[in-house]
Scaffold this motif. Sequence first.
Motif, mmCIF file in Angstrom:
data_model
loop_
_atom_site.group_PDB
_atom_site.id
_atom_site.type_symbol
_atom_site.label_atom_id
_atom_site.label_comp_id
_atom_site.label_asym_id
_atom_site.label_seq_id
_atom_site.Cartn_x
_atom_site.Cartn_y
_atom_site.Cartn_z
ATOM 1 N N GLU A 38 60.076 -13.974 5.957
ATOM 2 C CA GLU A 38 59.413 -12.700 6.173
ATOM 3 C C GLU A 38 60.378 -11.509 6.173
ATOM 4 N N GLY A 39 61.664 -11.752 5.846
ATOM 5 C CA GLY A 39 62.570 -10.624 5.644
ATOM 6 C C GLY A 39 63.694 -10.465 6.635
ATOM 7 N N CYS A 40 63.778 -11.308 7.641
ATOM 8 C CA CYS A 40 64.827 -11.166 8.649
ATOM 9 C C CYS A 40 66.174 -11.658 8.106
ATOM 10 N N THR A 41 67.240 -11.240 8.768
ATOM 11 C CA THR A 41 68.593 -11.595 8.316
ATOM 12 C C THR A 41 69.435 -12.218 9.429
ATOM 13 N N CYS A 42 68.855 -12.465 10.578
ATOM 14 C CA CYS A 42 69.627 -12.959 11.714
ATOM 15 C C CYS A 42 70.194 -14.352 11.432
ATOM 16 N N THR A 43 71.329 -14.636 12.053
ATOM 17 C CA THR A 43 71.874 -15.985 11.998
ATOM 18 C C THR A 43 71.045 -16.880 12.903
ATOM 19 N N ILE A 44 71.260 -18.176 12.787
ATOM 20 C CA ILE A 44 70.499 -19.090 13.636
ATOM 21 C C ILE A 44 70.865 -18.883 15.101
ATOM 22 N N ASP A 45 72.126 -18.583 15.401
ATOM 23 C CA ASP A 45 72.521 -18.323 16.784
ATOM 24 C C ASP A 45 71.853 -17.072 17.324
ATOM 25 N N GLU A 46 71.783 -16.016 16.507
ATOM 26 C CA GLU A 46 71.135 -14.770 16.937
ATOM 27 C C GLU A 46 69.639 -14.990 17.164
ATOM 28 N N ASN A 134 67.662 -10.917 1.722
ATOM 29 C CA ASN A 134 67.043 -9.964 2.644
ATOM 30 C C ASN A 134 67.962 -8.795 3.010
ATOM 31 N N HIS A 135 69.246 -8.917 2.745
ATOM 32 C CA HIS A 135 70.191 -7.842 3.060
ATOM 33 C C HIS A 135 70.074 -6.656 2.102
ATOM 34 N N PHE A 136 69.197 -6.774 1.109
ATOM 35 C CA PHE A 136 69.064 -5.702 0.114
ATOM 36 C C PHE A 136 67.686 -5.044 0.163
ATOM 37 N N THR A 137 67.036 -5.204 1.300
ATOM 38 C CA THR A 137 65.782 -4.501 1.559
ATOM 39 C C THR A 137 65.691 -4.210 3.045
ATOM 40 N N TRP A 160 62.283 -4.737 -3.692
ATOM 41 C CA TRP A 160 62.989 -6.008 -3.665
ATOM 42 C C TRP A 160 62.362 -6.989 -2.673
ATOM 43 N N TYR A 161 61.839 -6.464 -1.565
ATOM 44 C CA TYR A 161 61.184 -7.345 -0.596
ATOM 45 C C TYR A 161 60.026 -8.082 -1.255
ATOM 46 N N GLU A 162 59.160 -7.333 -1.956
ATOM 47 C CA GLU A 162 57.998 -7.936 -2.591
ATOM 48 C C GLU A 162 58.420 -8.917 -3.698
ATOM 49 N N ILE A 163 59.432 -8.529 -4.474
ATOM 50 C CA ILE A 163 59.891 -9.381 -5.576
ATOM 51 C C ILE A 163 60.494 -10.681 -5.043
ATOM 52 N N SER A 164 61.373 -10.557 -4.055
ATOM 53 C CA SER A 164 62.042 -11.746 -3.529
ATOM 54 C C SER A 164 61.052 -12.666 -2.822
ATOM 55 N N TYR A 165 60.091 -12.082 -2.124
ATOM 56 C CA TYR A 165 59.062 -12.892 -1.451
ATOM 57 C C TYR A 165 58.257 -13.672 -2.486
ATOM 58 N N TYR A 166 57.884 -12.998 -3.573
ATOM 59 C CA TYR A 166 57.112 -13.652 -4.640
ATOM 60 C C TYR A 166 57.922 -14.767 -5.291
ATOM 61 N N LEU A 167 59.197 -14.500 -5.562
ATOM 62 C CA LEU A 167 60.035 -15.503 -6.216
ATOM 63 C C LEU A 167 60.194 -16.753 -5.353
ATOM 64 N N ILE A 168 60.444 -16.544 -4.052
ATOM 65 C CA ILE A 168 60.594 -17.684 -3.154
ATOM 66 C C ILE A 168 59.307 -18.497 -3.100
ATOM 67 N N LYS A 169 58.166 -17.805 -3.062
ATOM 68 C CA LYS A 169 56.883 -18.502 -3.018
ATOM 69 C C LYS A 169 56.673 -19.325 -4.280
ATOM 70 N N GLN A 170 57.024 -18.765 -5.434
ATOM 71 C CA GLN A 170 56.870 -19.488 -6.689
ATOM 72 C C GLN A 170 57.807 -20.693 -6.750
ATOM 73 N N LEU A 171 59.025 -20.522 -6.261
ATOM 74 C CA LEU A 171 59.976 -21.630 -6.242
ATOM 75 C C LEU A 171 59.477 -22.752 -5.327
ATOM 76 N N GLN A 172 58.856 -22.350 -4.212
ATOM 77 C CA GLN A 172 58.272 -23.356 -3.331
ATOM 78 C C GLN A 172 57.135 -24.103 -4.017
ATOM 79 N N ASN A 173 56.305 -23.370 -4.751
ATOM 80 C CA ASN A 173 55.200 -24.005 -5.469
ATOM 81 C C ASN A 173 55.710 -24.982 -6.533
ATOM 82 N N MET A 174 56.927 -24.720 -7.027
ATOM 83 C CA MET A 174 57.554 -25.605 -8.019
ATOM 84 C C MET A 174 58.373 -26.698 -7.328
ATOM 85 N N HIS A 175 58.239 -26.751 -5.984
ATOM 86 C CA HIS A 175 58.930 -27.742 -5.161
ATOM 87 C C HIS A 175 60.451 -27.564 -5.195
ATOM 88 N N ILE A 176 60.878 -26.316 -5.417
ATOM 89 C CA ILE A 176 62.292 -25.957 -5.288
ATOM 90 C C ILE A 176 62.451 -25.240 -3.956
#
Length: 220
Positions: A38-46, A134-137, A160-176
Amino acid sequence: MIRNAKKYRDIFGNAEIIIFMRNQIDKYASNYSHFIKEGCTCTIDEFLFPKGFNNGPYGGKKHYYDRLFDIYKEVFGKEHVHGYLFEEFINKPKVFIKDFAEKFNLDVGLNKINYHPTNQRLSLTGIKVKRFSNHFTRKSTYNMNNTEYLKKYHFHIAFWYEISYYLIKQLQNMHIFCHRSSYEEILGKKNVKRLENFFKDSNKRLIKNHGFKIIAKYNY
């Protein structure tokens, strides 16, 4: 929590209370994946310990399941409070839904339910790629007030947020990026140990006081 329970009682009267539980550590791994998607950039510790390792994890006490049952049984009566495991649903979803619907007299078109997963968490590689992206939006679906640690960006690229979100969703649909990384891979061994220590006593009380011996099967 007791305030919410009493509010629900005032609104719904003698309702049947259903509490769904999930291994807390596995839940944190999935929540972190969702935050990154959803766009966050925090590390797992943060994400896990925004106030430092000596404090409890983010929203930790909300996952003290034994306290939930204590409160809702006190307010509604123990015969009206029911508990189920997310893991039992995942193992046999069709059987679970059928039994659940019969128990609570739900009118469900069982043959029309699509059991294909639609909200899979990212793999560790997917998380790393999306977090970097996510560091570029400056956009995120989360309100960043008082939670600056969740979102930082170098500079903003329009759309870029909308584009990257769409790309990740498509990659997931392709099981990547959908390989199910273990929660230990996503959280790290030290954080897993911290979370185990944090929830250990609560889970023991859940077994002792509320009879959920089955949680041991899923490493609660």
